[in-house]
Design a protein around this motif. Structure first.
Motif, mmCIF file in Angstrom:
data_model
loop_
_atom_site.group_PDB
_atom_site.id
_atom_site.type_symbol
_atom_site.label_atom_id
_atom_site.label_comp_id
_atom_site.label_asym_id
_atom_site.label_seq_id
_atom_site.Cartn_x
_atom_site.Cartn_y
_atom_site.Cartn_z
ATOM 1 N N TYR A 34 0.837 -1.204 0.000
ATOM 2 C CA TYR A 34 0.000 0.000 0.000
ATOM 3 C C TYR A 34 0.870 1.253 0.000
ATOM 4 N N ASP A 35 1.906 1.276 0.823
ATOM 5 C CA ASP A 35 2.803 2.434 0.870
ATOM 6 C C ASP A 35 3.522 2.637 -0.459
ATOM 7 N N GLU A 36 3.921 1.537 -1.101
ATOM 8 C CA GLU A 36 4.607 1.617 -2.392
ATOM 9 C C GLU A 36 3.661 2.163 -3.466
ATOM 10 N N LEU A 37 2.408 1.777 -3.408
ATOM 11 C CA LEU A 37 1.430 2.252 -4.393
ATOM 12 C C LEU A 37 1.125 3.739 -4.221
ATOM 13 N N LYS A 38 1.193 4.238 -3.009
ATOM 14 C CA LYS A 38 0.849 5.633 -2.748
ATOM 15 C C LYS A 38 1.992 6.590 -3.066
ATOM 16 N N LYS A 39 3.162 6.072 -3.399
ATOM 17 C CA LYS A 39 4.276 6.943 -3.783
ATOM 18 C C LYS A 39 3.966 7.606 -5.124
ATOM 19 N N PRO A 40 4.404 8.847 -5.328
ATOM 20 C CA PRO A 40 4.233 9.480 -6.640
ATOM 21 C C PRO A 40 5.050 8.747 -7.711
ATOM 22 N N GLU A 41 4.657 8.906 -8.956
ATOM 23 C CA GLU A 41 5.324 8.215 -10.068
ATOM 24 C C GLU A 41 6.817 8.557 -10.142
ATOM 25 N N GLY A 42 7.187 9.763 -9.790
ATOM 26 C CA GLY A 42 8.585 10.186 -9.886
ATOM 27 C C GLY A 42 9.497 9.484 -8.891
ATOM 28 N N GLU A 43 8.952 9.047 -7.742
ATOM 29 C CA GLU A 43 9.774 8.401 -6.711
ATOM 30 C C GLU A 43 9.993 6.912 -6.974
ATOM 31 N N ARG A 44 9.181 6.324 -7.826
ATOM 32 C CA ARG A 44 9.328 4.893 -8.110
ATOM 33 C C ARG A 44 10.553 4.676 -8.987
ATOM 34 N N CYS A 61 3.828 -7.193 -11.038
ATOM 35 C CA CYS A 61 2.519 -6.648 -10.676
ATOM 36 C C CYS A 61 2.680 -6.018 -9.301
ATOM 37 N N MET A 62 2.606 -4.705 -9.252
ATOM 38 C CA MET A 62 2.849 -3.995 -8.004
ATOM 39 C C MET A 62 1.748 -4.256 -6.978
ATOM 40 N N HIS A 63 0.509 -4.377 -7.431
ATOM 41 C CA HIS A 63 -0.605 -4.585 -6.501
ATOM 42 C C HIS A 63 -0.503 -5.931 -5.795
ATOM 43 N N CYS A 64 -0.113 -6.964 -6.532
ATOM 44 C CA CYS A 64 -0.040 -8.319 -5.967
ATOM 45 C C CYS A 64 1.356 -8.665 -5.463
ATOM 46 N N ASP A 65 2.347 -7.824 -5.762
ATOM 47 C CA ASP A 65 3.730 -8.049 -5.358
ATOM 48 C C ASP A 65 4.239 -9.380 -5.909
ATOM 49 N N TYR A 67 6.169 -11.384 -9.477
ATOM 50 C CA TYR A 67 6.926 -11.305 -10.717
ATOM 51 C C TYR A 67 6.441 -12.391 -11.664
ATOM 52 N N PHE A 68 6.515 -12.110 -12.981
ATOM 53 C CA PHE A 68 6.043 -13.058 -13.981
ATOM 54 C C PHE A 68 7.125 -13.322 -15.018
ATOM 55 N N ALA A 69 6.982 -14.453 -15.705
ATOM 56 C CA ALA A 69 8.005 -14.893 -16.655
ATOM 57 C C ALA A 69 8.039 -14.032 -17.911
ATOM 58 N N ASP A 70 6.895 -13.597 -18.401
ATOM 59 C CA ASP A 70 6.873 -12.746 -19.587
ATOM 60 C C ASP A 70 5.613 -11.879 -19.609
ATOM 61 N N VAL A 71 5.497 -11.063 -20.642
ATOM 62 C CA VAL A 71 4.414 -10.089 -20.734
ATOM 63 C C VAL A 71 3.057 -10.770 -20.831
ATOM 64 N N THR A 72 2.961 -11.843 -21.597
ATOM 65 C CA THR A 72 1.659 -12.490 -21.788
ATOM 66 C C THR A 72 1.126 -13.076 -20.479
ATOM 67 N N VAL A 73 2.000 -13.668 -19.682
ATOM 68 C CA VAL A 73 1.571 -14.224 -18.399
ATOM 69 C C VAL A 73 1.117 -13.100 -17.467
ATOM 70 N N ARG A 74 1.862 -12.001 -17.470
ATOM 71 C CA ARG A 74 1.477 -10.866 -16.630
ATOM 72 C C ARG A 74 0.146 -10.274 -17.081
ATOM 73 N N ASP A 75 -0.046 -10.136 -18.386
ATOM 74 C CA ASP A 75 -1.302 -9.586 -18.892
ATOM 75 C C ASP A 75 -2.476 -10.520 -18.611
ATOM 76 N N ASP A 76 -2.245 -11.829 -18.662
ATOM 77 C CA ASP A 76 -3.293 -12.781 -18.282
ATOM 78 C C ASP A 76 -3.618 -12.649 -16.793
ATOM 79 N N HIS A 77 -2.603 -12.386 -15.990
ATOM 80 C CA HIS A 77 -2.808 -12.196 -14.553
ATOM 81 C C HIS A 77 -3.683 -10.975 -14.293
#
Length: 119
Positions: A34-44, A61-65, A67-77
């Protein structure tokens, strides 16, 4: 011998498989995410390359914390019910922290009352 046959014993599970799997997913540090999500875009900071993480640590995926193997798996997530539920949870009020739990249990800083004047 009386009673039940020993080969007919069934081991009873403490938790159902679904409950255990779901609990394992939701145990992560919600307050830190939650704290990481509330940071402004410039601080990330940009994701560094890391050989030990799936997809070299680039598909995250920042919300779920997670990591995924590739873009398609992340987008399916991103389309899953779990991720959407997590988005709703993180959009709500701030999750409880250990400090909140300590204060609720009466283990916070002691209240010794107002300081008296010294003579």
């Amino acid at each position: 011998m009386g009673g039940k046959c020993p080969h007919r014993r069934v081991k009873k599970r403490r938790y159902s498989h679904k409950t255990f799997r779901l609990a394992k997913f939701l145990v992560k540090g919600d307050d830190a995410v939650y704290d990481e999500l509330k940071k402004p875009e410039g601080e990330r900071v940009a994701l560094p390359l890391d050989e030990d993480l799936p997809g070299m640590g680039q598909y995250y995926c920042m919300h779920c914390d997670r990591y995924f193997a590739d873009v398609t798996v992340r987008d399916d997530h991103f389309k899953t019910k779990r991720h959407k539920k997590r988005l709703k949870t993180m959009a709500g009020p701030k999750p409880h922290t250990q400090l909140d739990a300590d204060l609720a249990a009466g283990m916070g800083m002691p209240d010794n009352g107002p300081k008296l004047m010294s003579m």
